[in-house]
Design a protein around this motif. Structure first.
Motif, PDB file in Angstrom:
ATOM      1  N   VAL A 248     -24.313  -6.151  29.485  1.00 15.01           N
ATOM      2  CA  VAL A 248     -24.404  -4.956  28.644  1.00 15.01           C
ATOM      3  C   VAL A 248     -25.187  -5.264  27.374  1.00 15.01           C
ATOM      4  O   VAL A 248     -25.929  -4.415  26.854  1.00 15.01           O
ATOM      5  CB  VAL A 248     -22.994  -4.421  28.317  1.00 15.01           C
ATOM      6  CG1 VAL A 248     -23.050  -3.363  27.221  1.00 15.01           C
ATOM      7  CG2 VAL A 248     -22.354  -3.842  29.574  1.00 15.01           C
ATOM      8  N   ASP A 249     -25.038  -6.492  26.844  1.00 20.00           N
ATOM      9  CA  ASP A 249     -25.744  -6.864  25.606  1.00 20.00           C
ATOM     10  C   ASP A 249     -27.212  -7.211  25.854  1.00 20.00           C
ATOM     11  O   ASP A 249     -27.975  -7.419  24.907  1.00 20.00           O
ATOM     12  CB  ASP A 249     -25.049  -8.063  24.952  1.00 20.00           C
ATOM     13  CG  ASP A 249     -23.673  -7.695  24.429  1.00 20.00           C
ATOM     14  OD1 ASP A 249     -23.443  -6.503  24.190  1.00 20.00           O
ATOM     15  OD2 ASP A 249     -22.828  -8.603  24.278  1.00 20.00           O
ATOM     16  N   SER A 250     -27.615  -7.339  27.118  1.00 17.89           N
ATOM     17  CA  SER A 250     -29.013  -7.678  27.426  1.00 17.89           C
ATOM     18  C   SER A 250     -29.847  -6.403  27.535  1.00 17.89           C
ATOM     19  O   SER A 250     -29.347  -5.291  27.376  1.00 17.89           O
ATOM     20  CB  SER A 250     -29.077  -8.487  28.723  1.00 17.89           C
ATOM     21  OG  SER A 250     -28.577  -7.708  29.804  1.00 17.89           O
ATOM     22  N   HIS A 251     -31.112  -6.578  27.832  1.00 18.41           N
ATOM     23  CA  HIS A 251     -32.022  -5.431  27.888  1.00 18.41           C
ATOM     24  C   HIS A 251     -31.992  -4.824  29.290  1.00 18.41           C
ATOM     25  O   HIS A 251     -32.592  -5.346  30.236  1.00 18.41           O
ATOM     26  CB  HIS A 251     -33.448  -5.890  27.538  1.00 18.41           C
ATOM     27  CG  HIS A 251     -33.543  -6.508  26.172  1.00 18.41           C
ATOM     28  ND1 HIS A 251     -33.404  -5.780  25.011  1.00 18.41           N
ATOM     29  CD2 HIS A 251     -33.741  -7.803  25.780  1.00 18.41           C
ATOM     30  CE1 HIS A 251     -33.521  -6.572  23.969  1.00 18.41           C
ATOM     31  NE2 HIS A 251     -33.716  -7.825  24.408  1.00 18.41           N
ATOM     32  N   GLN A 256     -29.469   0.590  35.288  1.00 15.03           N
ATOM     33  CA  GLN A 256     -28.814  -0.727  35.329  1.00 15.03           C
ATOM     34  C   GLN A 256     -27.556  -0.736  34.451  1.00 15.03           C
ATOM     35  O   GLN A 256     -26.530  -1.303  34.836  1.00 15.03           O
ATOM     36  CB  GLN A 256     -29.798  -1.802  34.866  1.00 15.03           C
ATOM     37  CG  GLN A 256     -30.929  -2.064  35.850  1.00 15.03           C
ATOM     38  CD  GLN A 256     -31.979  -2.997  35.279  1.00 15.03           C
ATOM     39  OE1 GLN A 256     -32.174  -3.044  34.062  1.00 15.03           O
ATOM     40  NE2 GLN A 256     -32.677  -3.726  36.163  1.00 15.03           N
ATOM     41  N   THR A 257     -27.654  -0.092  33.284  1.00 13.61           N
ATOM     42  CA  THR A 257     -26.486  -0.010  32.397  1.00 13.61           C
ATOM     43  C   THR A 257     -25.346   0.726  33.091  1.00 13.61           C
ATOM     44  O   THR A 257     -24.167   0.327  33.006  1.00 13.61           O
ATOM     45  CB  THR A 257     -26.858   0.710  31.086  1.00 13.61           C
ATOM     46  OG1 THR A 257     -27.898  -0.022  30.448  1.00 13.61           O
ATOM     47  CG2 THR A 257     -25.651   0.806  30.167  1.00 13.61           C
ATOM     48  N   PHE A 262     -20.132   0.542  36.108  1.00 16.24           N
ATOM     49  CA  PHE A 262     -19.307   0.706  37.311  1.00 16.24           C
ATOM     50  C   PHE A 262     -18.698  -0.626  37.728  1.00 16.24           C
ATOM     51  O   PHE A 262     -17.527  -0.702  38.132  1.00 16.24           O
ATOM     52  CB  PHE A 262     -20.151   1.269  38.457  1.00 16.24           C
ATOM     53  CG  PHE A 262     -20.561   2.702  38.265  1.00 16.24           C
ATOM     54  CD1 PHE A 262     -19.792   3.569  37.502  1.00 16.24           C
ATOM     55  CD2 PHE A 262     -21.731   3.194  38.845  1.00 16.24           C
ATOM     56  CE1 PHE A 262     -20.171   4.891  37.327  1.00 16.24           C
ATOM     57  CE2 PHE A 262     -22.121   4.509  38.672  1.00 16.24           C
ATOM     58  CZ  PHE A 262     -21.341   5.366  37.909  1.00 16.24           C
ATOM     59  N   LEU A 263     -19.500  -1.680  37.643  1.00 15.77           N
ATOM     60  CA  LEU A 263     -19.009  -3.006  38.008  1.00 15.77           C
ATOM     61  C   LEU A 263     -17.857  -3.421  37.094  1.00 15.77           C
ATOM     62  O   LEU A 263     -16.831  -3.945  37.559  1.00 15.77           O
ATOM     63  CB  LEU A 263     -20.151  -4.012  37.912  1.00 15.77           C
ATOM     64  CG  LEU A 263     -19.816  -5.472  38.259  1.00 15.77           C
ATOM     65  CD1 LEU A 263     -19.336  -5.580  39.698  1.00 15.77           C
ATOM     66  CD2 LEU A 263     -21.031  -6.367  38.036  1.00 15.77           C
ATOM     67  N   ARG A 264     -18.021  -3.183  35.813  1.00 22.22           N
ATOM     68  CA  ARG A 264     -16.968  -3.553  34.852  1.00 22.22           C
ATOM     69  C   ARG A 264     -15.695  -2.737  35.087  1.00 22.22           C
ATOM     70  O   ARG A 264     -14.586  -3.270  35.055  1.00 22.22           O
ATOM     71  CB  ARG A 264     -17.474  -3.343  33.422  1.00 22.22           C
ATOM     72  CG  ARG A 264     -16.484  -3.795  32.356  1.00 22.22           C
ATOM     73  CD  ARG A 264     -17.063  -3.685  30.964  1.00 22.22           C
ATOM     74  NE  ARG A 264     -16.136  -4.164  29.959  1.00 22.22           N
ATOM     75  CZ  ARG A 264     -15.965  -5.438  29.640  1.00 22.22           C
ATOM     76  NH1 ARG A 264     -16.687  -6.360  30.245  1.00 22.22           N
ATOM     77  NH2 ARG A 264     -15.098  -5.790  28.711  1.00 22.22           N
TER      78      ARG A 264
END
Length: 580
Positions: A248-251, A256-257, A262-264
């Protein structure tokens, strides 16, 4: 007021005979049966005979009205005291007492009162009593020969009745002997069958005991399995949560976010399911550690309201109602879990109206009611909602998350606290879950209380480098996640996977802070922390674990792996470094 039927004086035996005849006539006219007529008349004559033997006596016989029935009343007053003690075979007062229950002798011994309840059908109006008086007067003047004739007739009737009863008794004895023979034969047969049955019952009980031991062993094995694999179940999920936090902290682009989100969410749901399964297994096995203490109910309800408000649907009010100063002695941690489960369920399935958590004293217990105006539960599903993995289908179910384990855990935990949890509901009108808990005796707990949050979370992470951070975790994936979270705030991050490796790294170069996993192979995190504090007092220590904080942790800083994100991790480590 009594109505007098006869007034006479006894001077001789002939007067006694006349009193007997008059007494029998009065009883006959007033509706007493033959046996009672004879009993009362004989009792009067025995009392009169006792009085005449030593002097004279005055007699008054009357009827005392009353509800539901009137009473025949005879008063005999003698010039000298009656002989009240002796054998009934000698006659007098002892014999009269055997014939009539209502017989009283005053303390002076000169006055006897005889009473007899009349049948409910007896007529006691003035016309009837006047007729009784006339009939009694005629009977009273009869001579002794007539009275003897009457007594002889009564004796013959009594003998006939005794003969009939003897014949009946003889017939019954013959039947009883035959019955006894049959009973003895049946008893022998039943004894034989019972002995065979007992042998089978003993064998059945032995088998049931064996099955019970097997079931207890299986249940213990299940609980032990869940407890032992909890670390293995939680660790990969925590690694997934940590990696998603880094992603989440990456670009990332928008899609993708969303996918990472959903994965989290899926990983968090899986972690919740694992935690609830373990909690339920502990409750079923009776392994809940109950640590009673005074609980300020108003404070607890206010806290629960604050933590539940964020998940309340728009347009729904959440209220708490509690008696001022209400205190319950129980385990605050377990009570909070039960009420939080009930509140969460209520707000999940309420989309209008309100949810009310009410607490009040109810005799020796405290009663908690969680009332909602939501969808309600069908009557045939009320018991099922307390079973594992049961969820009642409804229109709001697609919008909420749940495993079906919260209510079973709540009921078993309430039972562990000595209470009960029941539910009532009307579909379309809402539900009420009622928890009743007694105050528990306060004693020495079996183990130390498990701290939920030893120190308050800092609001600001502050600034400055963390210096050298040592991460000790046998889960290499999670250790890598933590290292990635710290790369921008630590001057250096070292990773060890067991206690000996960690001590070797510290020997080569001291660390500013060590982040220790509690569940390490060999020497665990608590023991390693104690060793580090002894050898390297300048090194701050922070514990972390996939499981809840262990007993005996004291005031040590602790982080749950499932709740670790970069900001929280850095803020906690920085606080401990600054405190050195």
């Amino acid at each position: 007021m009594s109505t007098t039927l006869l007034v006479t004086q006894l001077r001789s035996d002939s007067d006694v005979i006349a009193l007997r005849r008059a007494g029998r006539e009065i009883c006959h006219r007033l509706g007493l049966d033959t046996q009672d007529q004879v009993r009362v008349a004989t009792a009067l004559s025995e009392i009169g005979r006792s009085a005449v033997a030593s002097g004279t006596a005055d007699v008054v016989v009357g009827v005392l009205p009353g509800l539901p029935q009137a009473t025949l009343r005879a008063e005999i007053v003698a010039g000298t005291p009656f002989l009240v003690e002796g054998d009934s075979s000698d006659g007098g007062i002892p014999a009269a007492r055997r014939l009539v229950r209502g017989l009283e002798v005053d303390p002076t011994g000169t006055r006897v009162l005889l009473t007899k309840a009349l049948p409910a059908t007896a007529r006691t109006d003035e016309v009837t009593l006047a007729a009784v008086r006339r009939s009694t007067a005629a009977a009273h003047v009869a001579d002794a020969v007539d009275e003897l004739r009457v007594q002889n007739a009564e004796l013959v009737r009594t003998l006939d009745e005794l003969t009939r009863q003897q014949e009946e008794q003889r017939r019954l004895n013959v039947e009883l002997e035959e019955t006894n023979r049959g009973v003895l034969a049946m008893y022998d047969q039943l004894s034989s069958e019972l002995e065979e049955t007992n042998t089978g019952v003993v064998a059945l009980y032995a088998e049931l005991d064996e099955r019970g031991r097997e079931l207890a062993a299986a249940n213990e094995a299940k609980t032990r399995f869940l407890r032992n694999v909890s670390h293995e179940l939680r660790s990969p999920v925590n690694s997934i949560l940590g990696l998603t936090s880094l992603l989440v902290d990456s670009h990332l682009d928008g899609e993708q976010t969303q996918q990472v989100g959903f994965l989290r969410e899926s990983a968090a749901t899986l972690l919740t399911l694992v935690d609830e399964l373990l909690d339920l297994a502990r409750a079923e096995a009776g392994h809940e550690d109950v640590a009673p203490g005074p609980v300020d109910v108003a404070e607890l309800l206010d806290e629960l309201r604050g933590t539940t408000l964020p998940v309340v649907r728009p347009g729904v009010a959440l209220r708490t109602v509690v008696e001022p100063g209400l205190v319950l002695v129980t385990d605050r941690r377990l009570l909070s879990r039960v009420l939080r489960n009930l509140l969460t369920n209520a707000v999940k399935f309420t989309d209008h109206g309100e949810v009310v958590l009410r607490a009040e004293a109810d005799g020796a217990v405290v009663r908690f009611d969680v009332h909602d105006t939501g969808l309600g539960i069908p009557a045939d599903q009320l018991d099922a909602v307390f079973e594992e993995f049961v969820q009642v289908p409804n229109r709001l179910q697609p919008t909420v998350r749940g495993t079906g384990l919260g209510l079973p855990y709540a009921r078993r935990t309430s039972e562990a606290l000595g209470g009960t949890l029941v539910a009532t509901s009307r579909p379309g009108e809402g539900s009420v879950f009622t928890l009743r808990l007694p105050s528990l005796p306060v004693g020495e707990p079996d183990g130390e209380a498990v701290p939920t949050d030893p120190r308050p979370e800092p609001d600001d992470a502050g600034g400055g480098s963390l210096g050298h951070v040592l991460v000790v975790d046998d889960d290499r994936a999670y250790a890598s996640v933590v290292s990635s979270m710290l790369r921008d705030d630590a001057a250096r991050v070292s990773v060890a996977h067991d206690a000996s490796h960690a001590l070797a790294l510290l020997h080569d170069g001291a660390a500013d802070v060590a982040l220790l996993d509690v569940c390490l192979p060999g020497t665990d995190g608590l023991a390693l922390r104690s060793t580090i504090q002894g050898l390297y007092p300048a090194t701050a220590t922070v514990l972390m674990s996939s499981a809840p904080a262990p007993a005996g942790i004291g005031d040590a800083p602790f982080l749950a792996k499932s709740g670790i994100d970069r900001d929280r991790l850095v803020a906690t480590l920085r606080r401990e470094v600054s405190a050195r």
